[in-house]
Design an enzyme around this catalytic site. Structure first.
Site, PDB file in Angstrom:
ATOM      1  CG  ASP A  13      -1.821   1.207   1.297  1.00 49.96           C
ATOM      2  OD1 ASP A  13      -2.400   1.547   0.249  1.00 49.96           O
ATOM      3  OD2 ASP A  13      -1.941   1.835   2.362  1.00 49.96           O
ATOM      4  CB  SER A  14       0.112   4.761  -0.706  1.00 49.17           C
ATOM      5  OG  SER A  14      -1.095   4.749   0.043  1.00 49.17           O
ATOM      6  CB  CYS A  76      -2.655   1.114  -2.736  1.00 47.92           C
ATOM      7  SG  CYS A  76      -2.821   2.867  -3.031  1.00 47.92           S
ATOM      8  CD  GLU A 155      -2.792   8.489   7.280  1.00 47.10           C
ATOM      9  OE1 GLU A 155      -1.946   9.365   7.544  1.00 47.10           O
ATOM     10  OE2 GLU A 155      -2.619   7.606   6.424  1.00 47.10           O
ATOM     11  CB  CYS A 187     -10.083   4.953  -0.071  1.00 49.41           C
ATOM     12  SG  CYS A 187      -8.660   5.680   0.761  1.00 49.41           S
ATOM     13  CG  HIS A 189      -6.888   5.794   4.996  1.00 53.94           C
ATOM     14  ND1 HIS A 189      -6.060   5.192   4.074  1.00 53.94           N
ATOM     15  CD2 HIS A 189      -6.082   6.487   5.827  1.00 53.94           C
ATOM     16  CE1 HIS A 189      -4.809   5.523   4.347  1.00 53.94           C
ATOM     17  NE2 HIS A 189      -4.790   6.301   5.400  1.00 53.94           N
TER      18      HIS A 189
HETATM   19  N1  DGL Z   1      -4.036   3.779   0.111  1.00 55.03           N
HETATM   20  C1  DGL Z   1      -4.674   4.807  -0.660  1.00 55.03           C
HETATM   21  C2  DGL Z   1      -5.847   4.214  -1.426  1.00 55.03           C
HETATM   22  O1  DGL Z   1      -6.425   3.210  -1.042  1.00 55.03           O
HETATM   23  C3  DGL Z   1      -5.133   5.966   0.230  1.00 55.03           C
HETATM   24  C4  DGL Z   1      -3.999   6.816   0.756  1.00 55.03           C
HETATM   25  C5  DGL Z   1      -3.233   7.516  -0.345  1.00 55.03           C
HETATM   26  O2  DGL Z   1      -3.733   8.457  -0.946  1.00 55.03           O
HETATM   27  O3  DGL Z   1      -2.109   7.088  -0.611  1.00 55.03           O
HETATM   28  O4  DGL Z   1      -6.220   4.738  -2.443  1.00 55.03           O
END
Ligand code: DGL
Length: 268
Positions: A13-14, A76, A155, A187, A189
């Site tokens: 993931d990012s 991600c 977050e 997403c 989050h």
């Molecule tokens: N992990 C990213 C997503 O699911 C969200 C956080 C980001 O913007 O990197 O798109």
């Protein structure tokens, strides 16, 4: 390289948001070993251009392949939306992204064929969910909304905060006007904000957690390919990030729903 059954599932993931996906994988597959990489040095991806996200994706995949993973899960949504082809090209192992499982789950759930999609700006601009849903069912109608502020709010731990409710109203009430009965949380989050999203939408929508849908898909793929770990020793979890390993433990714990243990840094 030969694919061994006890080799880990690779998840990237990012940042640490993808731990919500790890949580779903562990629910489906409690005996699988997992290697997780979160690119905390370069998060967020969702506000960046496709070209940059594609470049970052190459680095992330290399890291997982170096750990001898048997399948790659692109936790991600942003990467799944704009760079899944890169992941597939780079690896000769199965790859599971978020878009297809999330889209299939949404179509299974909807009765009105009106589906809402929320995600980062890059995910929504890519129209990846919309295109996939329409390919699967041309009669479906999709209504999308980028919700970039949801990432920092999650977050910050503002799961049930008034500020989140206000912003959720701003984002979601116009979507609701389209009479959607299903809403894809596109997403990593957003599952943390489920409660407030249900409150704002007055529980009129079925929420689709794309990570949960993807985890079921991971189980299906590993079963079909006869790659399930037969060991009953419990999962060995290894966490890597590209920056500040000491900082992510607490937040990571909330995303994963349990303690992370040691988090190591990989310099990217
Ligand atoms: N992990 C990213 C997503 O699911 C969200 C956080 C980001 O913007 O990197 O798109």
């Amino acid at each position: 390289m030969e694919n061994k059954l006890n080799n880990p599932i690779g998840v990237f993931d990012s940042g640490i948001g993808g731990l919500t996906v790890v949580k779903s994988i562990l629910q489906q597959l409690p005996n699988e070993n997992i290697v997780y990489f979160g690119d905390t040095a370069r998060v967020p991806y969702g506000t960046k251009s496709n070209a940059v996200v594609r470049e970052y994706t190459r680095d992330d995949v290399k890291i997982l392949l170096d750990h001898n993973v048997k399948i790659i899960v692109v936790a991600c949504n942003t990467v799944s939306a704009v760079a899944l082809d890169i992941v597939t090209q780079m690896s000769n192992i199965p790859v599971v992204g978020m878009i297809m499982p999330g889209s299939q789950a949404a179509l299974k759930s909807t009765k009105s064929n009106h589906i809402g999609i929320i995600g980062t700006t890059a995910t929504i601009n890519s129209k990846a969910y919309e295109n996939t849903i329409l390919q699967l069912n041309s009669e479906a109608e999709c209504f999308s909304k980028a919700c970039p502020l949801f990432v920092p709010l999650a977050e910050e731990g503002f799961y049930n905060h008034k500020a989140t409710e206000l912003i959720a109203k701003e984002y979601l009430l116009t979507l609701m006007e389209n009479k959607i009965d299903t809403l894809i949380l596109g997403c990593t989050h957003y599952p943390l904000l489920k409660e407030i999203i249900l409150k704002v939408t007055e529980s009129k929508v079925k929420l689709i957690d794309s990570g949960e849908a993807a985890a079921k898909n991971v189980k299906k793929v590993l079963t079909e390919k006869k790659l399930l770990n037969k060991s009953k020793d419990g999962a060995l979890l290894q966490f890597y990030v590209s920056d500040a390993p000491q900082k992510i433990s607490k937040l990571g714990e909330e995303f994963l729903g349990r303690k992370l243990g040691v988090v190591r840094q990989i310099h990217i």
